[in-house]
Design a protein around this motif. Structure first.
Motif, PDB file in Angstrom:
ATOM      1  N   ASP A 115      -2.281   3.253  -3.553  1.00 34.19           N
ATOM      2  CA  ASP A 115      -3.709   3.211  -3.920  1.00 34.19           C
ATOM      3  C   ASP A 115      -4.293   1.823  -3.627  1.00 34.19           C
ATOM      4  O   ASP A 115      -5.404   1.685  -3.104  1.00 34.19           O
ATOM      5  CB  ASP A 115      -3.904   3.504  -5.422  1.00 34.19           C
ATOM      6  N   THR A 116      -3.513   0.796  -3.987  1.00 35.23           N
ATOM      7  CA  THR A 116      -3.971  -0.586  -3.757  1.00 35.23           C
ATOM      8  C   THR A 116      -4.219  -0.815  -2.271  1.00 35.23           C
ATOM      9  O   THR A 116      -5.270  -1.341  -1.874  1.00 35.23           O
ATOM     10  CB  THR A 116      -2.882  -1.579  -4.245  1.00 35.23           C
ATOM     11  N   LEU A 117      -3.267  -0.402  -1.445  1.00 33.40           N
ATOM     12  CA  LEU A 117      -3.386  -0.649  -0.005  1.00 33.40           C
ATOM     13  C   LEU A 117      -4.533   0.151   0.597  1.00 33.40           C
ATOM     14  O   LEU A 117      -5.260  -0.333   1.473  1.00 33.40           O
ATOM     15  CB  LEU A 117      -2.063  -0.316   0.690  1.00 33.40           C
ATOM     16  N   GLU A 118      -4.710   1.352   0.088  1.00 34.44           N
ATOM     17  CA  GLU A 118      -5.805   2.185   0.601  1.00 34.44           C
ATOM     18  C   GLU A 118      -7.164   1.547   0.252  1.00 34.44           C
ATOM     19  O   GLU A 118      -8.063   1.475   1.094  1.00 34.44           O
ATOM     20  CB  GLU A 118      -5.704   3.578  -0.019  1.00 34.44           C
ATOM     21  N   GLN A 119      -7.289   1.050  -0.975  1.00 38.46           N
ATOM     22  CA  GLN A 119      -8.553   0.420  -1.373  1.00 38.46           C
ATOM     23  C   GLN A 119      -8.804  -0.867  -0.597  1.00 38.46           C
ATOM     24  O   GLN A 119      -9.929  -1.141  -0.172  1.00 38.46           O
ATOM     25  CB  GLN A 119      -8.548   0.145  -2.881  1.00 38.46           C
ATOM     26  N   LEU A 120      -7.750  -1.649  -0.403  1.00 32.99           N
ATOM     27  CA  LEU A 120      -7.928  -2.897   0.357  1.00 32.99           C
ATOM     28  C   LEU A 120      -8.298  -2.590   1.811  1.00 32.99           C
ATOM     29  O   LEU A 120      -9.131  -3.278   2.407  1.00 32.99           O
ATOM     30  CB  LEU A 120      -6.647  -3.745   0.307  1.00 32.99           C
ATOM     31  N   SER A 121      -7.695  -1.541   2.357  1.00 33.39           N
ATOM     32  CA  SER A 121      -8.007  -1.165   3.747  1.00 33.39           C
ATOM     33  C   SER A 121      -9.465  -0.732   3.888  1.00 33.39           C
ATOM     34  O   SER A 121     -10.057  -0.875   4.963  1.00 33.39           O
ATOM     35  CB  SER A 121      -7.128  -0.005   4.206  1.00 33.39           C
ATOM     36  N   PHE A 132       2.911  -6.735   2.160  1.00 32.69           N
ATOM     37  CA  PHE A 132       3.222  -6.494   0.746  1.00 32.69           C
ATOM     38  C   PHE A 132       4.585  -7.130   0.433  1.00 32.69           C
ATOM     39  O   PHE A 132       5.611  -6.735   0.986  1.00 32.69           O
ATOM     40  CB  PHE A 132       3.238  -4.987   0.455  1.00 32.69           C
ATOM     41  N   ILE A 133       4.543  -8.146  -0.438  1.00 33.85           N
ATOM     42  CA  ILE A 133       5.750  -8.929  -0.746  1.00 33.85           C
ATOM     43  C   ILE A 133       6.220  -8.574  -2.149  1.00 33.85           C
ATOM     44  O   ILE A 133       5.439  -8.632  -3.108  1.00 33.85           O
ATOM     45  CB  ILE A 133       5.432 -10.452  -0.741  1.00 33.85           C
ATOM     46  N   LEU A 154       0.045   1.379   6.249  1.00 35.58           N
ATOM     47  CA  LEU A 154      -0.977   0.376   5.922  1.00 35.58           C
ATOM     48  C   LEU A 154      -0.459  -1.056   5.779  1.00 35.58           C
ATOM     49  O   LEU A 154      -1.260  -1.986   5.770  1.00 35.58           O
ATOM     50  CB  LEU A 154      -1.687   0.768   4.616  1.00 35.58           C
ATOM     51  N   ALA A 155       0.869  -1.228   5.606  1.00 33.39           N
ATOM     52  CA  ALA A 155       1.336  -2.598   5.333  1.00 33.39           C
ATOM     53  C   ALA A 155       2.678  -2.903   5.984  1.00 33.39           C
ATOM     54  O   ALA A 155       3.490  -2.006   6.205  1.00 33.39           O
ATOM     55  CB  ALA A 155       1.460  -2.805   3.825  1.00 33.39           C
ATOM     56  N   HIS A 156       2.874  -4.187   6.266  1.00 33.31           N
ATOM     57  CA  HIS A 156       4.204  -4.702   6.570  1.00 33.31           C
ATOM     58  C   HIS A 156       4.845  -4.967   5.204  1.00 33.31           C
ATOM     59  O   HIS A 156       4.144  -5.329   4.254  1.00 33.31           O
ATOM     60  CB  HIS A 156       4.104  -6.025   7.327  1.00 33.31           C
ATOM     61  N   LEU A 157       6.142  -4.831   5.114  1.00 40.57           N
ATOM     62  CA  LEU A 157       6.830  -5.063   3.842  1.00 40.57           C
ATOM     63  C   LEU A 157       7.670  -6.328   3.926  1.00 40.57           C
ATOM     64  O   LEU A 157       8.287  -6.603   4.958  1.00 40.57           O
ATOM     65  CB  LEU A 157       7.737  -3.884   3.502  1.00 40.57           C
ATOM     66  N   ASP A 182       7.907  -1.324   8.538  1.00 36.17           N
ATOM     67  CA  ASP A 182       8.169  -2.623   9.150  1.00 36.17           C
ATOM     68  C   ASP A 182       8.584  -3.570   8.014  1.00 36.17           C
ATOM     69  O   ASP A 182       7.765  -3.915   7.164  1.00 36.17           O
ATOM     70  CB  ASP A 182       6.895  -3.134   9.840  1.00 36.17           C
ATOM     71  N   VAL A 183       9.858  -3.942   7.975  1.00 34.98           N
ATOM     72  CA  VAL A 183      10.373  -4.706   6.829  1.00 34.98           C
ATOM     73  C   VAL A 183      10.962  -6.033   7.277  1.00 34.98           C
ATOM     74  O   VAL A 183      11.717  -6.089   8.249  1.00 34.98           O
ATOM     75  CB  VAL A 183      11.498  -3.925   6.098  1.00 34.98           C
TER      76      VAL A 183
END
Ligand code: NAP
Length: 243
Positions: A115-121, A132-133, A154-157, A182-183
Motif C-alpha cells: 500500500d505504501t509503495l502504491e501510494q508513493l508511486s 525499500f530498506i 514498484l521497488a528495489h529491495l 531486485d534485491v
C-alpha cells in the motif's frame, strides 16, 4: 514531467509535509530510500544501515517510515506509533539526507508495504525509483507478504544484515518466487545492536549510551517506555530531556 505534473507532485508533497520533493528534472533519475521498520526503538544499527545504503546505492534521500500497525506483530505489544515516530524524528533530525515520515503511522489499519509503495508511486513521477530498506530477515519473508508482486514491480529491495548472517534462506525464497525481485544485501556490522536488546537493557536499568542517540534515550526516560524505573541518583544514563 511537465509544469502541471511538477506542480501536482510539489503540492502532494507539501501537503504531506514530511516527504522529500524529488523528480523535478525529467532528464534525471532520482533514488528514494524508504527505511521500513517498527523502530521500537530506533537505534544506531538502523542509522548506520541507512547511511550505508545512502552511500552504497547512491540514494538521494532516506525516508524513515515507522510502521503504523506492523502486519506481523498483531499479537505483540508494540509502543504507540506516536512514540516510535517521535524517537525516529529525534534520531534522524541532524542528518540532512535523512527524513522521518508519518506516512505509515497516520494510515488507518494494518500497515502493508505494498500500500505504501502504491501510494508513493501515485505521488511521485516515474523518474523516482524506490529502494525499500529493511532487515534481511524481513526481506526473506517478502514473498509471503500481501501483494508481493506489486512490491516486486514498484521497488528495489535492500536487506541489511549483520556479518555472518546466512543468506541461504532469503536467496532460496526469491529463487522459488514467481515474481522478479531486485534485491541487494548490505552487511552492516552495527546491526549487532537490536531493538529487543535495547528494550532488555532499559528493563534491567542499564545504559543506552552509544547504542542510540542521546535524544532517544531522553525520550524513553521522559515517557517511561520499556519499563523505565525512576532514576537513581548518579546514574550514568541521561536525565529526561524536555522533548
Ligand atoms: P521485524 O520482523 O521486527 O525485523 C526483522 C529483523 O530486521 C530484526 O532483526 C530487526 O531488528 C531488523 N530490522 C527491522 N527494520 C530494519 C531496518 N529498517 N534496518 C535494519 N534492520 C531492520 O520487522 P518489522 O520491523 O516488523 O518490519 C520491517 C518492515 O517490513 C516494516 O516496514 C514493515 O511494515 C514491513 N513489513 C510488511 C509486511 C507486509 O506488508 N505484509 C509484513 C511484515 C513487515 P530491530 O528489531 O533491531 O529493528
Amino acid at each position: 514531467m511537465d509544469d502541471t505534473e511538477a506542480l501536482r507532485v510539489a503540492e502532494a508533497v507539501v501537503e504531506r509535509g514530511d516527504l522529500p520533493l524529488l523528480g523535478r528534472d525529467p532528464g534525471e533519475t532520482y533514488r528514494m530510500g524508504i527505511m521500513g521498520g517498527t523502530f521500537d526503538p530506533i537505534h544506531n544499527g538502523h542509522l548506520v544501515a541507512a547511511e550505508q545504503a545512502f552511500d552504497d546505492l547512491c540514494l538521494d534521500v532516506v525516508v524513515f517510515m515507522p510502521a503504523g500497525r506492523p502486519a506481523f506483530k498483531q499479537d505483540k505489544r508494540v509502543t504507540s506509533g506516536e512514540d516510535r515516530y517521535a524517537m525516529t524524528l529525534l534520531a534522524t533530525s541532524d542528518n540532512p539526507h535523512f527524513l522521518a515520515s508519518r506516512f505509515e503511522v497516520d494510515r488507518e489499519g494494518i500497515t502493508y508495504t505494498a500500500d505504501t509503495l502504491e501510494q508513493l508511486s501515485a505521488i511521485y513521477p516515474k523518474n523516482v525509483e524506490f529502494y525499500f530498506i529493511t532487515g534481511a530477515d524481513a526481506i526473506a519473508e517478502i514473498v509471503t507478504w500481501r501483494d508481493a508482486s506489486k512490491i516486486a514491480r514498484l521497488a528495489h529491495l535492500v536487506g541489511a544484515t549483520r556479518p555472518g548472517y546466512d543468506l541461504a534462506h532469503a536467496r532460496a525464497a526469491f529463487e522459488e518466487s514467481p515474481y522478479e525481485f531486485d534485491v541487494t544485501y548490505l552487511e552492516v556490522p552495527a546491526l549487532a545492536i537490536s531493538s529487543s536488546y535495547l528494550r532488555q537493557r532499559v528493563e534491567a536499568d542499564q545504559s543506552l549510551r552509544y547504542l542510540t542517540p542521546d535524544q532517544v534515550t531522553g525520550y524513553i526516560h521522559k515517557h517511561h517506555l520499556y519499563g523505565v524505573r525512576p532514576k537513581r541518583y548518579g546514574s550514568s544514563d541521561l536525565e529526561a530531556q524536555d522533548l
